[in-house]
Design a protein around this motif. Structure first.
Motif, PDB file in Angstrom:
ATOM      1  N   PRO A  40       0.827  -1.214   0.000  1.00 18.77           N
ATOM      2  CA  PRO A  40       0.000   0.000   0.000  1.00 18.77           C
ATOM      3  C   PRO A  40       0.854   1.253   0.000  1.00 18.77           C
ATOM      4  O   PRO A  40       1.789   1.386   0.793  1.00 18.77           O
ATOM      5  CB  PRO A  40      -0.806  -0.130   1.297  1.00 18.77           C
ATOM      6  N   GLY A  41       0.553   2.154  -0.913  1.00 18.78           N
ATOM      7  CA  GLY A  41       1.260   3.417  -0.970  1.00 18.78           C
ATOM      8  C   GLY A  41       2.637   3.353  -1.611  1.00 18.78           C
ATOM      9  O   GLY A  41       3.349   4.362  -1.630  1.00 18.78           O
ATOM     10  N   LYS A  42       3.006   2.183  -2.110  1.00 20.42           N
ATOM     11  CA  LYS A  42       4.325   2.033  -2.726  1.00 20.42           C
ATOM     12  C   LYS A  42       4.200   1.619  -4.181  1.00 20.42           C
ATOM     13  O   LYS A  42       3.164   1.108  -4.612  1.00 20.42           O
ATOM     14  CB  LYS A  42       5.156   1.007  -1.953  1.00 20.42           C
ATOM     15  N   GLU A  43       5.285   1.819  -4.914  1.00 21.29           N
ATOM     16  CA  GLU A  43       5.306   1.403  -6.309  1.00 21.29           C
ATOM     17  C   GLU A  43       5.503  -0.107  -6.406  1.00 21.29           C
ATOM     18  O   GLU A  43       6.048  -0.739  -5.507  1.00 21.29           O
ATOM     19  CB  GLU A  43       6.449   2.120  -7.043  1.00 21.29           C
ATOM     20  N   ARG A  44       5.073  -0.637  -7.524  1.00 21.74           N
ATOM     21  CA  ARG A  44       5.272  -2.055  -7.772  1.00 21.74           C
ATOM     22  C   ARG A  44       6.754  -2.304  -8.007  1.00 21.74           C
ATOM     23  O   ARG A  44       7.397  -1.564  -8.769  1.00 21.74           O
ATOM     24  CB  ARG A  44       4.450  -2.493  -8.993  1.00 21.74           C
ATOM     25  N   GLU A  45       7.293  -3.332  -7.365  1.00 21.98           N
ATOM     26  CA  GLU A  45       8.715  -3.622  -7.496  1.00 21.98           C
ATOM     27  C   GLU A  45       8.922  -5.065  -7.957  1.00 21.98           C
ATOM     28  O   GLU A  45       8.161  -5.968  -7.607  1.00 21.98           O
ATOM     29  CB  GLU A  45       9.446  -3.416  -6.158  1.00 21.98           C
ATOM     30  N   GLU A  46       9.981  -5.256  -8.745  1.00 18.04           N
ATOM     31  CA  GLU A  46      10.327  -6.601  -9.160  1.00 18.04           C
ATOM     32  C   GLU A  46      11.123  -7.273  -8.061  1.00 18.04           C
ATOM     33  O   GLU A  46      11.987  -6.643  -7.445  1.00 18.04           O
ATOM     34  CB  GLU A  46      11.125  -6.596 -10.480  1.00 18.04           C
ATOM     35  N   ILE A  47      10.814  -8.520  -7.802  1.00 23.29           N
ATOM     36  CA  ILE A  47      11.506  -9.224  -6.737  1.00 23.29           C
ATOM     37  C   ILE A  47      12.207 -10.494  -7.203  1.00 23.29           C
ATOM     38  O   ILE A  47      13.183 -10.912  -6.589  1.00 23.29           O
ATOM     39  CB  ILE A  47      10.557  -9.557  -5.563  1.00 23.29           C
ATOM     40  N   ALA A  48      11.743 -11.110  -8.261  1.00 25.50           N
ATOM     41  CA  ALA A  48      12.376 -12.331  -8.758  1.00 25.50           C
ATOM     42  C   ALA A  48      12.047 -12.502 -10.226  1.00 25.50           C
ATOM     43  O   ALA A  48      10.894 -12.385 -10.617  1.00 25.50           O
ATOM     44  CB  ALA A  48      11.914 -13.549  -7.967  1.00 25.50           C
ATOM     45  N   CYS A  49      13.072 -12.777 -11.023  1.00 30.34           N
ATOM     46  CA  CYS A  49      12.877 -12.907 -12.462  1.00 30.34           C
ATOM     47  C   CYS A  49      13.737 -14.041 -12.995  1.00 30.34           C
ATOM     48  O   CYS A  49      14.810 -14.322 -12.453  1.00 30.34           O
ATOM     49  CB  CYS A  49      13.273 -11.613 -13.181  1.00 30.34           C
ATOM     50  N   PHE A  50      13.262 -14.634 -14.063  1.00 32.42           N
ATOM     51  CA  PHE A  50      14.010 -15.738 -14.672  1.00 32.42           C
ATOM     52  C   PHE A  50      13.685 -15.819 -16.148  1.00 32.42           C
ATOM     53  O   PHE A  50      12.548 -15.663 -16.562  1.00 32.42           O
ATOM     54  CB  PHE A  50      13.648 -17.068 -14.003  1.00 32.42           C
ATOM     55  N   SER A  51      14.718 -16.059 -16.953  1.00 35.74           N
ATOM     56  CA  SER A  51      14.498 -16.340 -18.369  1.00 35.74           C
ATOM     57  C   SER A  51      15.394 -17.486 -18.795  1.00 35.74           C
ATOM     58  O   SER A  51      16.508 -17.621 -18.299  1.00 35.74           O
ATOM     59  CB  SER A  51      14.773 -15.112 -19.239  1.00 35.74           C
ATOM     60  N   SER A  84      11.486 -17.260   5.604  1.00 35.34           N
ATOM     61  CA  SER A  84      11.914 -16.217   6.541  1.00 35.34           C
ATOM     62  C   SER A  84      11.167 -14.918   6.288  1.00 35.34           C
ATOM     63  O   SER A  84      11.763 -13.836   6.209  1.00 35.34           O
ATOM     64  CB  SER A  84      13.428 -15.990   6.428  1.00 35.34           C
ATOM     65  N   LEU A  85       9.864 -15.018   6.177  1.00 37.60           N
ATOM     66  CA  LEU A  85       9.062 -13.852   5.828  1.00 37.60           C
ATOM     67  C   LEU A  85       9.088 -12.802   6.928  1.00 37.60           C
ATOM     68  O   LEU A  85       9.157 -13.118   8.132  1.00 37.60           O
ATOM     69  CB  LEU A  85       7.629 -14.282   5.533  1.00 37.60           C
ATOM     70  N   LYS A  86       9.047 -11.556   6.493  1.00 37.04           N
ATOM     71  CA  LYS A  86       9.103 -10.404   7.387  1.00 37.04           C
ATOM     72  C   LYS A  86       7.839  -9.564   7.208  1.00 37.04           C
ATOM     73  O   LYS A  86       7.209  -9.609   6.146  1.00 37.04           O
ATOM     74  CB  LYS A  86      10.324  -9.554   7.061  1.00 37.04           C
ATOM     75  N   PRO A  87       7.489  -8.777   8.192  1.00 36.98           N
ATOM     76  CA  PRO A  87       6.309  -7.909   8.026  1.00 36.98           C
ATOM     77  C   PRO A  87       6.410  -7.014   6.789  1.00 36.98           C
ATOM     78  O   PRO A  87       5.382  -6.738   6.148  1.00 36.98           O
ATOM     79  CB  PRO A  87       6.303  -7.099   9.318  1.00 36.98           C
ATOM     80  N   GLU A  88       7.609  -6.600   6.441  1.00 38.95           N
ATOM     81  CA  GLU A  88       7.765  -5.735   5.266  1.00 38.95           C
ATOM     82  C   GLU A  88       7.566  -6.473   3.947  1.00 38.95           C
ATOM     83  O   GLU A  88       7.579  -5.853   2.880  1.00 38.95           O
ATOM     84  CB  GLU A  88       9.137  -5.040   5.270  1.00 38.95           C
ATOM     85  N   ASP A  89       7.394  -7.771   3.997  1.00 41.29           N
ATOM     86  CA  ASP A  89       7.045  -8.529   2.797  1.00 41.29           C
ATOM     87  C   ASP A  89       5.548  -8.469   2.501  1.00 41.29           C
ATOM     88  O   ASP A  89       5.102  -8.956   1.461  1.00 41.29           O
ATOM     89  CB  ASP A  89       7.460  -9.995   2.944  1.00 41.29           C
ATOM     90  N   THR A  90       4.797  -7.886   3.405  1.00 40.36           N
ATOM     91  CA  THR A  90       3.360  -7.770   3.199  1.00 40.36           C
ATOM     92  C   THR A  90       3.064  -6.936   1.960  1.00 40.36           C
ATOM     93  O   THR A  90       3.532  -5.806   1.841  1.00 40.36           O
ATOM     94  CB  THR A  90       2.688  -7.141   4.421  1.00 40.36           C
ATOM     95  N   ALA A  91       2.314  -7.512   1.030  1.00 41.80           N
ATOM     96  CA  ALA A  91       2.020  -6.842  -0.243  1.00 41.80           C
ATOM     97  C   ALA A  91       1.101  -7.731  -1.065  1.00 41.80           C
ATOM     98  O   ALA A  91       0.845  -8.885  -0.703  1.00 41.80           O
ATOM     99  CB  ALA A  91       3.307  -6.583  -1.025  1.00 41.80           C
ATOM    100  N   VAL A  92       0.632  -7.185  -2.159  1.00 44.44           N
ATOM    101  CA  VAL A  92      -0.024  -7.994  -3.179  1.00 44.44           C
ATOM    102  C   VAL A  92       1.055  -8.445  -4.153  1.00 44.44           C
ATOM    103  O   VAL A  92       1.831  -7.628  -4.638  1.00 44.44           O
ATOM    104  CB  VAL A  92      -1.124  -7.209  -3.907  1.00 44.44           C
ATOM    105  N   TYR A  93       1.099  -9.721  -4.415  1.00 45.48           N
ATOM    106  CA  TYR A  93       2.121 -10.304  -5.279  1.00 45.48           C
ATOM    107  C   TYR A  93       1.527 -10.654  -6.632  1.00 45.48           C
ATOM    108  O   TYR A  93       0.431 -11.221  -6.717  1.00 45.48           O
ATOM    109  CB  TYR A  93       2.711 -11.548  -4.625  1.00 45.48           C
ATOM    110  N   TYR A  94       2.288 -10.333  -7.680  1.00 47.48           N
ATOM    111  CA  TYR A  94       1.857 -10.548  -9.046  1.00 47.48           C
ATOM    112  C   TYR A  94       2.903 -11.347  -9.821  1.00 47.48           C
ATOM    113  O   TYR A  94       4.100 -11.165  -9.615  1.00 47.48           O
ATOM    114  CB  TYR A  94       1.678  -9.215  -9.779  1.00 47.48           C
ATOM    115  N   CYS A  95       2.437 -12.192 -10.714  1.00 44.91           N
ATOM    116  CA  CYS A  95       3.332 -12.790 -11.689  1.00 44.91           C
ATOM    117  C   CYS A  95       3.096 -12.110 -13.031  1.00 44.91           C
ATOM    118  O   CYS A  95       1.999 -11.622 -13.308  1.00 44.91           O
ATOM    119  CB  CYS A  95       3.142 -14.300 -11.794  1.00 44.91           C
TER     120      CYS A  95
END
Length: 132
Positions: A40-51, A84-95
């Motif tokens: 909430p209130g933050k930009e969407r960020e990439e966290i894991a990618c693979f090709s 090892s999830l942290k409170p700051e990992d709280t977000a909506v996750y998208y693929c």
């Protein structure tokens, strides 16, 4: 094309979740695949990618060492194991996926292909909440 993310939920700090993204209409083996999140209130960020063309994953600094992206070709799915999830990992996750041509273009430029603007298809998000 449809991407369907699932596996979100609520977990205590230090816990684990496994997200899954199922694709229809495309074969994920041919595409760049990314997991993103937006708090909430933050930009969407990439966290894991693979090709496949690179053969190794990229992880955002905030999740490196804790999250693992993997692809199951036979099921046409991609997963994100989150430990090892942290409170700051709280977000909506998208693929999301990037086309082979986009991945090649960025690679030829010498730049990263897995930015939000590089992705062509997005799944609906799945909520992850980490709290005690």
């Amino acid at each position: 094309v449809q991407l369907q993310a699932s596996g979100g939920g609520s977990v205590q700090p230090g816990g684990s979740l496994r997200l899954s993204c199922a694709a229809s209409g495309i074969y994920l083996v041919n595409y760049g695949i990314g997991w993103f999140r937006q708090a909430p209130g933050k930009e969407r960020e990439e966290i894991a990618c693979f090709s496949s063309s690179e053969g190794f994953p990229y992880y955002g600094n905030s999740v490196k060492g804790r999250f693992t992206i993997s692809r199951v070709n036979a099921e046409n799915t991609v997963s994100l194991q989150m430990n090892s999830l942290k409170p700051e990992d709280t977000a909506v996750y998208y693929c999301a996926t990037a086309s082979p041509s986009r991945v090649r273009f960025r690679q030829q430029e010498g730049s990263k292909w897995c930015a939000v603007d590089d992705m062509d298809y997005w799944g609906k998000g799945t909520q992850v909440t980490v709290s005690s």
